[in-house]
Scaffold this active site. Structure first.
Site, mmCIF file in Angstrom:
data_model
loop_
_atom_site.group_PDB
_atom_site.id
_atom_site.type_symbol
_atom_site.label_atom_id
_atom_site.label_comp_id
_atom_site.label_asym_id
_atom_site.label_seq_id
_atom_site.Cartn_x
_atom_site.Cartn_y
_atom_site.Cartn_z
ATOM 1 N N GLY A 245 -4.707 -2.691 -6.676
ATOM 2 C CA GLY A 245 -5.308 -3.782 -7.445
ATOM 3 C C GLY A 245 -4.234 -4.619 -8.099
ATOM 4 O O GLY A 245 -3.059 -4.587 -7.706
ATOM 5 N N SER A 246 -4.635 -5.370 -9.099
ATOM 6 C CA SER A 246 -3.704 -6.303 -9.738
ATOM 7 C C SER A 246 -2.684 -5.556 -10.602
ATOM 8 O O SER A 246 -2.903 -4.410 -11.002
ATOM 9 C CB SER A 246 -4.495 -7.276 -10.604
ATOM 10 O OG SER A 246 -5.167 -6.547 -11.611
ATOM 11 N N GLY A 250 -3.276 -2.259 -12.873
ATOM 12 C CA GLY A 250 -2.394 -1.145 -12.496
ATOM 13 C C GLY A 250 -1.588 -0.616 -13.671
ATOM 14 O O GLY A 250 -1.330 0.586 -13.782
ATOM 15 N N GLU A 267 -0.296 0.431 -5.893
ATOM 16 C CA GLU A 267 -0.146 -0.618 -4.863
ATOM 17 C C GLU A 267 -0.669 -1.901 -5.492
ATOM 18 O O GLU A 267 -1.849 -2.219 -5.395
ATOM 19 C CB GLU A 267 -0.949 -0.246 -3.613
ATOM 20 C CG GLU A 267 -0.525 1.052 -2.952
ATOM 21 C CD GLU A 267 0.785 0.954 -2.191
ATOM 22 O OE1 GLU A 267 1.273 -0.178 -1.963
ATOM 23 O OE2 GLU A 267 1.330 1.999 -1.828
ATOM 24 N N CYS A 301 -2.520 -8.998 -0.423
ATOM 25 C CA CYS A 301 -1.405 -8.646 -1.315
ATOM 26 C C CYS A 301 -0.100 -9.134 -0.708
ATOM 27 O O CYS A 301 0.853 -9.432 -1.417
ATOM 28 C CB CYS A 301 -1.370 -7.143 -1.543
ATOM 29 S SG CYS A 301 -1.456 -6.215 -0.013
HETATM 30 P P1 NAD Z 1 -8.477 -5.642 -9.600
HETATM 31 O O1 NAD Z 1 -7.270 -5.143 -10.293
HETATM 32 O O2 NAD Z 1 -9.364 -6.575 -10.315
HETATM 33 O O3 NAD Z 1 -9.397 -4.409 -9.157
HETATM 34 C C1 NAD Z 1 -8.945 -3.405 -8.272
HETATM 35 C C2 NAD Z 1 -9.729 -2.125 -8.508
HETATM 36 O O4 NAD Z 1 -9.350 -1.591 -9.766
HETATM 37 C C3 NAD Z 1 -11.239 -2.309 -8.582
HETATM 38 O O5 NAD Z 1 -11.866 -1.219 -7.959
HETATM 39 C C4 NAD Z 1 -11.494 -2.322 -10.085
HETATM 40 O O6 NAD Z 1 -12.805 -1.945 -10.420
HETATM 41 C C5 NAD Z 1 -10.479 -1.290 -10.543
HETATM 42 N N1 NAD Z 1 -10.056 -1.371 -11.947
HETATM 43 C C6 NAD Z 1 -9.836 -2.470 -12.690
HETATM 44 N N2 NAD Z 1 -9.413 -2.128 -13.922
HETATM 45 C C7 NAD Z 1 -9.331 -0.773 -13.941
HETATM 46 C C8 NAD Z 1 -8.963 0.186 -14.941
HETATM 47 N N3 NAD Z 1 -8.565 -0.181 -16.153
HETATM 48 N N4 NAD Z 1 -8.995 1.483 -14.618
HETATM 49 C C9 NAD Z 1 -9.357 1.883 -13.378
HETATM 50 N N5 NAD Z 1 -9.737 1.029 -12.411
HETATM 51 C C10 NAD Z 1 -9.731 -0.292 -12.680
HETATM 52 O O7 NAD Z 1 -7.985 -6.267 -8.215
HETATM 53 P P2 NAD Z 1 -8.828 -7.077 -7.129
HETATM 54 O O8 NAD Z 1 -9.105 -8.447 -7.605
HETATM 55 O O9 NAD Z 1 -9.952 -6.259 -6.602
HETATM 56 O O10 NAD Z 1 -7.761 -7.144 -5.923
HETATM 57 C C11 NAD Z 1 -6.738 -8.074 -5.857
HETATM 58 C C12 NAD Z 1 -5.430 -7.495 -6.342
HETATM 59 O O11 NAD Z 1 -5.101 -6.298 -5.621
HETATM 60 C C13 NAD Z 1 -4.275 -8.432 -6.082
HETATM 61 O O12 NAD Z 1 -3.415 -8.402 -7.184
HETATM 62 C C14 NAD Z 1 -3.612 -7.857 -4.843
HETATM 63 O O13 NAD Z 1 -2.269 -8.216 -4.666
HETATM 64 C C15 NAD Z 1 -3.774 -6.396 -5.114
HETATM 65 N N6 NAD Z 1 -3.646 -5.644 -3.871
HETATM 66 C C16 NAD Z 1 -2.504 -4.921 -3.679
HETATM 67 C C17 NAD Z 1 -2.319 -4.236 -2.487
HETATM 68 C C18 NAD Z 1 -1.061 -3.456 -2.236
HETATM 69 O O14 NAD Z 1 -1.088 -2.633 -1.342
HETATM 70 N N7 NAD Z 1 0.013 -3.674 -2.955
HETATM 71 C C19 NAD Z 1 -3.314 -4.267 -1.496
HETATM 72 C C20 NAD Z 1 -4.459 -5.007 -1.742
HETATM 73 C C21 NAD Z 1 -4.617 -5.694 -2.937
#
Ligand code: NAD
Length: 515
Positions: A245-246, A250, A267, A301
Site C-alpha cells: 500500500g501507500s 505502511g 511493499e 507501484c
Molecule cells: P492504501 O495504503 O490506501 O491501502 C492499502 C491497503 O492497506 C488496503 O487494504 C487498506 O485497507 C490497508 N490499510 C490502510 N491503512 C492501514 C492501517 N493503518 N493498518 C492496516 N492496513 C491498512 O493503498 P492503495 O490506495 O490501496 O494502493 C496504492 C498504493 O499501494 C500506492 O502507494 C502504490 O504504490 C502501493 N503499491 C505498492 C506496491 C509494491 O509492491 N511496492 C504494489 C502495489 C501498490
C-alpha cells in the site's frame, strides 16, 4: 454487449450475489457483522454489488480457524503442499478469463491487464510448486571435531497479507502461494476498493481445497485498514504482516508490527524514473516510457512517474512522446483497442488535479493532457487525460507519488546529473535506463547508479516478472516478495549444531571443566 449485460454475466459466472460475505474462516460466514462496502465500477461509476466486512468477532473466528489449520498444515511435507498449489494453479488457469473480467470491472483495468493479473497468479503458483521441492539451506564446516552445522527454515505459522486495490489478487498470491509451500497459513485483508475480486478468487480456491480434502489454509476478511487492518497488525498471533500500500499507511503498519517484534514485509509506494540518453534506441525508449507511464492508467507501484532525457535529444524525444500520447485510446477498458481506462474513484481524479495545480505553482509547464474527461456513454466514470509536465528541477510535488498518469519530464546534460535527479526522491522501487552504451548502462547499474530495488535496462520500470525478488528501498519499505529467495521471508531460520562425537569440545577453545 452493454456494460449492464456484462455486469450480469460476470456476476452469474462467478457467483457474485448482490450482498456477499467478505469473511471466509474455513467456511463462508453467512452474515459477518462488519462494515457494508458498496462497490461501484470505476468504468461507469455504477453499482456492482455489496461486500459484508468482518467485525472483531468475525476476526477472532478467522484467527482461531487459521491456528487450527496450521496444526494440520505443518505436518504436510513441502512437496505435498506444492501439490495443492498445483491444483489451485490449474483452477485459476481454467477460470482466467472470468476472473480477469471482474478485475477489469472492479478496478478499471483493460481486459489484457485484468487477465494478466490472473496469469501472474498462475505463474507464481507454478513457481511455488517448483520451489516446494527445493527449499534449501546452507551447511557450514564446524570448528569442532565430529560436529555438523546447518541452517533450516521452518514455517512461521499464521501470517497476514494486506493488499492494495491496484493488484487486487496477484499480490496476494505472490505472498500466499510461497508462504503456503513453506508451511504458513494466510489471512487475507484485501483493499476495500476491490473486495469482489478477492471474494471471487477465494471462492474458486477454497472450493478446490475442499474438493481435494486439504485443510483450509487460506482465509479472508474484508474490512477497513483502520479496523481489520489494525487488528491484524497489532495481533501477536499473526507472525508476519506482508503489507502492500501507500508509504503513509505502511509507516503506521510498520510501527505497529515492530512494536510487538513481529515480522513485516513492506511493499510501499514508488516514484519511478526512466533515463533516456542520446545513445538510446529511441523507438524502444518511446515504447518503454509510454507503457511504463500509461499502463493501468498510471496506477501501478512501478509506473514511470519521472522521465529524465538528455538535452541533445530532449526536444525530439518529448515531441515524439506527445505524438504517441495523442494516439492512445482512453475509455471503457473492456473495449477493444482501449489502452487507458479510468482511475479508481473520484478521490483519485481530485488527487490528479491537485497534483497538477501544485506542479504548475512549482514551475511546471503542462505539455500534454491534464484534464478530466467525459467519455461518451460513461460520463459517470473516472477518466482523465494523462499528463506530461515539464519540470525545471525536482520540486516537492515530484517527490510525491500521485497515483494517476502524470509524467514529470526533466532535462540532463551529464549522466551523473541524470542519476542525481533519479535518486533525489524518497522512494526507491523501480528504475530504468534506455541506452545502447555499455558504459552508461554499467554506470546506472553500479553502486553509484540507481538506488532502487528494481533496475531495468532498455525496458520499462513497470511490468516485473515473478521470478525475481520484487520490492524497493528507502520509503518503498525494503521488502522483498515473489521469486528468487524471497521465500525465506516467510520462515523462521534456525542454525543447527549437532555433536556426533564422544566428547563435548567447546567453540573458541573455551575450557569449562568442573573439577
Ligand atoms: P492504501 O495504503 O490506501 O491501502 C492499502 C491497503 O492497506 C488496503 O487494504 C487498506 O485497507 C490497508 N490499510 C490502510 N491503512 C492501514 C492501517 N493503518 N493498518 C492496516 N492496513 C491498512 O493503498 P492503495 O490506495 O490501496 O494502493 C496504492 C498504493 O499501494 C500506492 O502507494 C502504490 O504504490 C502501493 N503499491 C505498492 C506496491 C509494491 O509492491 N511496492 C504494489 C502495489 C501498490
Amino acid at each position: 454487449m452493454s456494460l449492464e449485460e456484462l455486469r450480469k454475466q460476470i456476476k452469474e459466472e462467478l457467483g457474485i450475489d448482490d450482498i456477499n460475505s467478505g469473511v471466509f474462516a474455513g467456511e463462508w460466514i453467512k452474515e459477518p457483522k462488519g462494515k457494508k462496502i458498496r462497490i461501484n465500477s470505476p468504468i461507469d461509476g455504477k453499482y456492482i454489488a455489496t461486500a459484508l466486512g468482518g467485525s472483531r468477532e468475525d476476526y477472532e473466528r478467522v484467527v482461531h480457524q487459521m491456528e487450527e489449520a496450521y496444526k494440520l498444515w505443518v505436518n504436510y511435507t513441502p512437496p505435498q503442499r506444492g501439490e495443492l498449489i498445483r491444483l489451485i494453479g490449474n483452477e485459476l488457469r481454467a477460470n482466467k478469463k472470468k476472473l480477469g473480467k471482474i478485475v477489469s470491472l472492479e478496478t478499471g483495468k483493460t481486459v489484457v491487464e485484468g487477465e494478466g493479473e490472473i496469469q501472474e497468479m498462475i505463474d507464481i503458483a507454478d513457481f511455488a510448486v517448483g520451489l516446494s521441492r527445493q527449499l534449501y539451506g546452507y551447511t557450514m564446516a564446524s570448528e569442532r571435531y565430529q560436529h555438523r552445522m546447518y541452517e533450516q527454515y521452518h514455517p512461521l505459522g499464521v501470517i497476514g497479507v494486506i493488499t492494495s486495490f491496484n493488484f487486487p489478487s496477484s499480490v496476494w498470491s505472490w505472498n500466499s502461494f510461497i508462504a503456503a509451500v513453506v508451511g504458513d497459513v494466510v489471512i487475507w485483508k484485501p483493499s476495500s476498493k476491490a473486495p469482489l475480486t478477492a471474494i471471487s478468487v477465494m471462492k474458486i480456491i477454497t472450493e478446490t481445497i475442499k474438493k481435494h480434502g486439504y485443510p483450509q489454509i487460506f482465509s479472508l476478511i474484508v474490512g477497513g485498514g483502520g479496523e481489520i487492518g489494525d487488528l491484524l497488525t497489532n495481533d501477536a498471533r499473526v507472525k508476519l504482516i506482508s503489507f502492500t500500500g501507500s508509504v503513509e499507511s505502511g509507516r503506521r503498519v510498520s510501527e505497529a508490527v515492530s512494536r510487538r517484534f513481529g515480522k513485516v514485509i513492506l511493499e510501499l509506494g514508488g516514484n519511478n524514473a526512466a533515463i533516456v540518453t542520446a545513445k538510446a534506441d529511441l523507438n524502444i525508449a518511446l515504447k518503454g516510457v509510454t507503457f511504463g507511464a500509461l499502463a493501468t492508467s498510471g496506477q501501478r507501484c512501478t509506473t514511470t512517474r519521472r522521465l529524465i532525457v538528455e538535452d541533445k535529444i530532449y526536444d525530439q524525444f518529448v515531441s515524439r512522446l506527445i505524438a504517441t500520447y495523442e494516439k492512445v485510446k482512453i475509455g471503457n477498458p473492456l473495449e477493444e483497442g482501449v489502452l487507458v481506462g479510468p482511475l479508481i474513484d473520484e478521490e483519485a481524479v481530485k488527487n490528479f488535479e491537485r497534483a497538477l495545480e501544485d506542479a504548475k505553482k512549482q514551475g511546471g509547464k503542462i505539455l500534454f493532457g491534464g484534464e478530466r474527461l467525459k467519455i461518451d456513454g460513461y460520463e459517470t466514470g473516472f477518466y482523465v487525460k494523462p499528463a506530461i509536465v515539464e519540470m525545471p528541477s525536482i520540486t516537492p510535488i515530484t517527490c510525491q507519488e500521485t497515483f494517476a498518469p502524470i509524467l514529470y519530464v526533466f532535462k540532463f546534460h551529464t549522466l551523473e546529473e541524470a542519476i542525481r535527479i533519479h535518486n533525489s526522491v524518497p522512494q526507491g522501487l523501480s528504475s530504468a535506463i534506455f541506452t545502447t552504451d555499455l558504459r552508461e548502462e554499467e554506470m546506472f547499474l553500479s553502486a553509484m547508479g540507481s538506488d532502487c530495488g528494481l533496475a531495468n535496462v532498455n525496458t520499462a520500470t513497470a511490468g516485473a516478472e515473478i521470478g525475481g525478488a520484487f520490492g524497493g528501498e528507502k520509503d518503498t519499505g525494503g521488502g522483498r516478495e515473489s521469486g528468487s529467495d524471497a521465500w525465506k521471508n516467510y520462515c523462521r531460520r534456525q542454525t543447527v549444531t549437532i555433536n556426533w562425537g564422544n566428547d563435548i569440545p567447546l567453540a573458541q577453545g573455551v575450557r569449562f571443566e568442573v573439577k
